[in-house]
Design a protein around this motif. Structure first.
Motif, PDB file in Angstrom:
ATOM      1  N   PRO A  19     -19.344 -35.429  20.339  1.00 15.81           N
ATOM      2  CA  PRO A  19     -20.289 -34.291  20.374  1.00 15.81           C
ATOM      3  C   PRO A  19     -19.751 -33.060  19.653  1.00 15.81           C
ATOM      4  O   PRO A  19     -20.526 -32.267  19.119  1.00 15.81           O
ATOM      5  CB  PRO A  19     -20.453 -34.027  21.875  1.00 15.81           C
ATOM      6  N   ARG A  20     -18.415 -32.904  19.630  1.00 13.33           N
ATOM      7  CA  ARG A  20     -17.876 -31.679  19.016  1.00 13.33           C
ATOM      8  C   ARG A  20     -17.766 -31.767  17.498  1.00 13.33           C
ATOM      9  O   ARG A  20     -17.327 -30.809  16.860  1.00 13.33           O
ATOM     10  CB  ARG A  20     -16.520 -31.349  19.608  1.00 13.33           C
ATOM     11  N   LEU A  22     -18.604 -31.253  13.904  1.00  7.81           N
ATOM     12  CA  LEU A  22     -19.507 -30.351  13.186  1.00  7.81           C
ATOM     13  C   LEU A  22     -20.235 -31.117  12.079  1.00  7.81           C
ATOM     14  O   LEU A  22     -19.687 -32.052  11.486  1.00  7.81           O
ATOM     15  CB  LEU A  22     -18.728 -29.181  12.584  1.00  7.81           C
ATOM     16  N   HIS A  25     -18.358 -31.546   8.874  1.00  9.61           N
ATOM     17  CA  HIS A  25     -17.306 -32.561   8.888  1.00  9.61           C
ATOM     18  C   HIS A  25     -17.899 -33.967   8.895  1.00  9.61           C
ATOM     19  O   HIS A  25     -17.336 -34.886   8.281  1.00  9.61           O
ATOM     20  CB  HIS A  25     -16.396 -32.357  10.106  1.00  9.61           C
ATOM     21  N   CYS A  60     -21.337 -25.567   9.140  1.00 17.29           N
ATOM     22  CA  CYS A  60     -20.133 -25.365   9.953  1.00 17.29           C
ATOM     23  C   CYS A  60     -20.494 -24.857  11.333  1.00 17.29           C
ATOM     24  O   CYS A  60     -19.625 -24.748  12.197  1.00 17.29           O
ATOM     25  CB  CYS A  60     -19.153 -24.401   9.279  1.00 17.29           C
ATOM     26  N   THR A  61     -21.759 -24.509  11.540  1.00 18.52           N
ATOM     27  CA  THR A  61     -22.185 -23.964  12.835  1.00 18.52           C
ATOM     28  C   THR A  61     -23.344 -24.786  13.393  1.00 18.52           C
ATOM     29  O   THR A  61     -24.203 -24.287  14.113  1.00 18.52           O
ATOM     30  CB  THR A  61     -22.533 -22.465  12.702  1.00 18.52           C
ATOM     31  N   VAL A  62     -23.383 -26.044  13.001  1.00 18.98           N
ATOM     32  CA  VAL A  62     -24.347 -26.996  13.558  1.00 18.98           C
ATOM     33  C   VAL A  62     -23.535 -28.220  13.971  1.00 18.98           C
ATOM     34  O   VAL A  62     -22.695 -28.703  13.196  1.00 18.98           O
ATOM     35  CB  VAL A  62     -25.411 -27.393  12.514  1.00 18.98           C
ATOM     36  N   LEU A  63     -23.780 -28.702  15.178  1.00 12.69           N
ATOM     37  CA  LEU A  63     -23.128 -29.945  15.595  1.00 12.69           C
ATOM     38  C   LEU A  63     -23.871 -31.124  14.975  1.00 12.69           C
ATOM     39  O   LEU A  63     -25.099 -31.084  14.828  1.00 12.69           O
ATOM     40  CB  LEU A  63     -23.161 -30.074  17.123  1.00 12.69           C
TER      41      LEU A  63
END
Lengths: 164, 270
Positions: A19-20, A22, A25, A60-63
């Motif tokens: 879940p973590r 990003l 990535h 970078c600010t969306v999972l």
């Protein structure tokens, strides 16, 4: 681990992710799509901008799990049949890049901007790219490229004929 | 930067999210757009054990009218609120405030419920809510309650929300055609206000002049007593307690509050 189902550049994907993880990535490391860059990693610079259901977001600010069920488009997904997308072509023709690090994010932000506002003024272009930083400070040619892309997409003239 | 490990549940409904909140309490955080929470998690300033994702709940999104109020669902994204014809007509100050948050990418993700729950005193929408005299609709296992804007914020990043409560909507009075002013001073693109001012019909709200969005009470009282905009604005920093940081010291913030209040009052648009 969480199962995600999404579409990336038109291709359906199904992956198990933490879940973590990003989105940026997931794109770069699992899918090998390395156009989106990690710049500031703090939602400021916009180098990681991709489209989520057609709207520009900072990946970078969306999972990755938040993108499940949605469509992601990266710069790799713009060109069709080896032919540059009009925004890519305009960035090349107008020299809208210097070192190139911000370019994929600039291009994706521009594609999103022109989808929402196909005929922006220069001021609207500058405001519309507020979320993308160019450390080379190459903004003037970037703005010219966006205006040229808007005209090219409108079919008025080709990008090469524009002198913004 | 990578957040600490957590479990993730995509909530099936607002009720489901509230059940999970009641079960996990302070160990859980609600995720909507994630544009306040995820940066804090990446810096390990927040390390929740469970994220409850309400971002996909259509029941919580959208702009509508209910009697005297404009109702904005908690997961309405800033870009959608800014573009809403209904919001622009009925509460233009709120739509404009949404258009001033961050940058386009941030506005595509961030939500009004998230911004209010995060309670950053420098943020746009908390200040707008205070200026409009709106209310926050809060649901928990005990039922639904509404909290006025002046009572919702308790301190830096702190609200009256209990651990099992969820913001489900925001209500603001419909004020079509009422002149309003909005001023925000920033040094960098897509930054938070060093000081912000929102004014509407005798109410003046300040951003980043204390631990919560504040009313400029002395200036409001002066306006009500018939003072000019310029004279009232001189009182805008009275009773405030701004912090200091690398952008501005206290006295500079007080100076900005006075100048921006005058501009907000003198340049009101309908």
């Amino acid at each position: 681990m969480t199962q995600i189902e999404l579409t990336v550049n038109g291709e359906k994907r199904s992956d198990e992710v933490e879940p973590r993880l990003l989105l940026v990535h997931y794109l770069r490391e699992l899918l090998g799509l390395r156009a989106a860059n990690v710049g500031c990693d703090t939602t400021s610079c916009g180098a990681c901008t991709v489209l989520l259901d057609g709207k520009s977001v900072k990946s970078c600010t969306v999972l990755a799990v938040q993108a499940s069920g949605h469509e992601v488009t990266t710069a790799e997904g713009l060109a069709v049949g080896g032919e540059l997308h009009p925004v890519q072509a305009a960035f090349r023709q107008q020299h809208g890049l210097q070192c190139g690090f911000c370019t994929p994010g600039m291009v994706m932000a521009t594609v999103g901007l022109l989808a929402e506002n196909p005929h922006p003024t220069e001021a609207e272009v500058r405001e519309g790219l507020e979320g993308n930083l160019c450390r080379c400070t190459g903004y003037h040619n970037i703005v010219r490229a966006v205006l040229a892309a808007a005209q090219a997409q409108a079919g008025q003239v080709t990008g090469e004929q524009v002198t913004a | 930067m990578i957040p600490a490990k957590f479990d993730y549940v995509a909530a099936e409904s607002a009720g489901h999210a509230i059940e999970l909140l009641a079960e996990h309490g302070d160990d859980a955080k609600v995720l909507a757009g994630g544009h306040s929470l995820l940066p804090m998690m990446k810096l390990r300033l927040a390390t929740p054990e469970l994220l409850i994702d309400i971002g996909g709940l259509d029941e919580l999104a959208g702009v509508s009218v209910d009697g005297p109020d404009l109702v904005v669902g908690a997961t309405t994204r800033h870009a959608d609120l800014a573009a809403s014809e209904l919001a622009r007509a009925e509460a233009p100050l709120l739509a404009y405030a949404a258009s001033q948050v961050g940058d386009p990418q941030i506005r595509h993700r961030g939500t009004i419920g998230g911004s209010l729950s995060h309670a950053d005193p420098a943020a746009d929408l908390p200040m707008a809510l205070v200026a409009l005299g709106g209310t926050v609709v809060v649901e928990g296992q005990a039922g639904t309650r509404t909290v006025g804007a002046d009572d919702f914020f308790l301190g830096y990043f702190e609200t009256v929300l209990a651990p099992d409560e969820l913001v489900t909507a925001v209500r603001v009075p419909r004020r079509p055609g009422v002149p309003w002013g909005y001023q925000k001073f920033v040094r960098r693109a897509n930054d938070w206000a060093i000081v912000g001012v929102a004014a509407l019909d005798g109410r003046i709200a300040l951003a980043n002049m204390g631990p919560t969005p504040l009313r400029a009470a002395a200036a409001e009282n002066a306006l009500a007593a018939g003072a000019s905009a310029a004279d009232a604005a001189e009182l805008a920093a009275d009773g405030t307690s701004p912090g200091e940081d690398l952008h501005a010291d206290r006295e500079y913030r007080r100076h900005l509050a006075r100048i921006l209040t005058r501009r907000a009052l003198e340049h009101e648009t309908a």
